[in-house]
Write a protein that holds these residues in place. Sequence first.
Motif, PDB file in Angstrom:
ATOM      1  N   GLY A 142     -40.987  65.483 -24.604  1.00 49.22           N
ATOM      2  CA  GLY A 142     -42.097  65.701 -25.523  1.00 49.22           C
ATOM      3  C   GLY A 142     -42.912  66.930 -25.207  1.00 49.22           C
ATOM      4  O   GLY A 142     -43.849  67.255 -25.936  1.00 49.22           O
ATOM      5  N   THR A 143     -42.596  67.637 -24.121  1.00 52.55           N
ATOM      6  CA  THR A 143     -43.273  68.887 -23.784  1.00 52.55           C
ATOM      7  C   THR A 143     -42.338  70.054 -24.098  1.00 52.55           C
ATOM      8  O   THR A 143     -41.182  69.860 -24.464  1.00 52.55           O
ATOM      9  CB  THR A 143     -43.659  68.931 -22.303  1.00 52.55           C
ATOM     10  OG1 THR A 143     -42.477  69.109 -21.498  1.00 52.55           O
ATOM     11  CG2 THR A 143     -44.354  67.641 -21.874  1.00 52.55           C
ATOM     12  N   ASP A 144     -42.844  71.265 -23.922  1.00 57.59           N
ATOM     13  CA  ASP A 144     -42.040  72.459 -24.189  1.00 57.59           C
ATOM     14  C   ASP A 144     -41.443  73.052 -22.915  1.00 57.59           C
ATOM     15  O   ASP A 144     -40.993  74.205 -22.915  1.00 57.59           O
ATOM     16  CB  ASP A 144     -42.890  73.528 -24.889  1.00 57.59           C
ATOM     17  CG  ASP A 144     -43.317  73.094 -26.285  1.00 57.59           C
ATOM     18  OD1 ASP A 144     -42.528  72.371 -26.930  1.00 57.59           O
ATOM     19  OD2 ASP A 144     -44.422  73.472 -26.718  1.00 57.59           O
ATOM     20  N   VAL A 145     -41.423  72.293 -21.830  1.00 57.82           N
ATOM     21  CA  VAL A 145     -40.883  72.808 -20.570  1.00 57.82           C
ATOM     22  C   VAL A 145     -39.361  72.843 -20.645  1.00 57.82           C
ATOM     23  O   VAL A 145     -38.718  71.884 -21.085  1.00 57.82           O
ATOM     24  CB  VAL A 145     -41.330  71.936 -19.383  1.00 57.82           C
ATOM     25  CG1 VAL A 145     -40.696  72.436 -18.081  1.00 57.82           C
ATOM     26  CG2 VAL A 145     -42.848  71.948 -19.261  1.00 57.82           C
ATOM     27  N   ARG A 146     -38.776  73.959 -20.201  1.00 60.23           N
ATOM     28  CA  ARG A 146     -37.328  74.109 -20.145  1.00 60.23           C
ATOM     29  C   ARG A 146     -36.874  74.015 -18.698  1.00 60.23           C
ATOM     30  O   ARG A 146     -37.436  74.672 -17.817  1.00 60.23           O
ATOM     31  CB  ARG A 146     -36.896  75.462 -20.719  1.00 60.23           C
ATOM     32  CG  ARG A 146     -35.387  75.656 -20.748  1.00 60.23           C
ATOM     33  CD  ARG A 146     -35.001  77.058 -21.209  1.00 60.23           C
ATOM     34  NE  ARG A 146     -35.271  78.068 -20.193  1.00 60.23           N
ATOM     35  CZ  ARG A 146     -34.629  79.240 -20.105  1.00 60.23           C
ATOM     36  NH1 ARG A 146     -33.702  79.547 -20.991  1.00 60.23           N
ATOM     37  NH2 ARG A 146     -34.945  80.098 -19.163  1.00 60.23           N
ATOM     38  N   VAL A 147     -35.871  73.185 -18.433  1.00 61.20           N
ATOM     39  CA  VAL A 147     -35.301  73.061 -17.089  1.00 61.20           C
ATOM     40  C   VAL A 147     -33.993  73.846 -17.052  1.00 61.20           C
ATOM     41  O   VAL A 147     -33.113  73.637 -17.884  1.00 61.20           O
ATOM     42  CB  VAL A 147     -35.051  71.587 -16.721  1.00 61.20           C
ATOM     43  CG1 VAL A 147     -34.414  71.485 -15.335  1.00 61.20           C
ATOM     44  CG2 VAL A 147     -36.362  70.799 -16.761  1.00 61.20           C
ATOM     45  N   ALA A 148     -33.879  74.765 -16.097  1.00 62.19           N
ATOM     46  CA  ALA A 148     -32.676  75.586 -15.938  1.00 62.19           C
ATOM     47  C   ALA A 148     -32.058  75.299 -14.584  1.00 62.19           C
ATOM     48  O   ALA A 148     -32.765  75.208 -13.572  1.00 62.19           O
ATOM     49  CB  ALA A 148     -33.026  77.073 -16.057  1.00 62.19           C
TER      50      ALA A 148
END
Length: 379
Positions: free
Chosen positions: A308-314
Amino acid sequence: MSPRAGNAGPRTLAFVESPVQLLNVLEWAHTRAPGAELTLVVLSPVDPMTRGQLRRMAELARKEGHTIRWEEARGGATAPFRTVGGLTTALRQAERVVMGDPFSRYVQLLLTITRAHDLVVVDDGTATMEFVTQLAHGERLVRWHRKGSRPGPRDLLFAPVSRSARHRLTPTPGRQVSVFSSMPIEDVPDGVTVTANDFAWTRARFGPPRITKGADMVGTSLVETGVVEADRYLDAVRGLAKAHGAARYFAHRRESAEKLHRLAVETGLQIVRPDLPLELIARRGPIGRTVVSFPSTVVHTLPLALAGTDVRVAVCDIDPAWLTEHASPRARGFLSGVTGSARDVHRLSAVASAGSGRGPRAAQLTWTVQRGSAVPWYP
């Protein structure tokens, strides 16, 4: 808010040895056993960082209404005898046992005592994937980074207990075994029930976080476990930090002070020593818009905790050239599987080694998060 523990349900005894295990017991209780009479037994390690995180997690568990029993399980030569002896009655009375690490010799020994007909395994990170696979194939229980190595004298001495524990973790008509996991599990043993952990408790209790414009990096203990060469790891961190504009490095609780000092000096990254599991730290915020990690548990758990957040995990692959000569033959395939099976993450190619390139740099003041505030940490 879910019902408080201690009101109904079977007597449940949970054994944890790490902050992540304790977090996942709370997630299990919230999702699968609201109202259960839950006693959390902390088999405390000696590492100060882990003990500190466990203390903080124990405070959260008490607020949820659970009973905490802190055992100095490694406090001297006689500690195991005192711990096991003191837990025998509770083990025999428990109707359900929850454990975070079925590879733990402590847990395996305790399993030989319990009469519980309901056994639950919650995540201890990516090791859960290996545990389920080994159970499905009838293999001996051994941690992935040691698989393929010759058993040592202590392994041989403990082998009967390990075999007994594996037998106890095999479902029978009178005993049910379940796994509560956020990991991708495909090879499910016959009779074992798998339930998805979507970090509902974490999302209900914390956040949403404030998101910063930059990137954060997540550390790993692959150097400390003898899987990855230290110099290669530092080169990779330096390259990733530069490519993604990362400013902070969230240290794994097992990372050595010496390695973290080198990282601070040679990369300029701000080293953060979290006092809670990263899933909670990230959910509370602030957290970078991009979180960069090597293959580890967080590439599976952070997308769930930050849903639900805009955080991207790479996630960055581990180049086989980074592995030590002592690394288990299983290491390369296991780490690749951790990356390849991760959902909702952006996959990065392994960073090419940039050579030493270790010119003198001013050491940056580093910090540790403690009780919601920051205090200096000097490596």
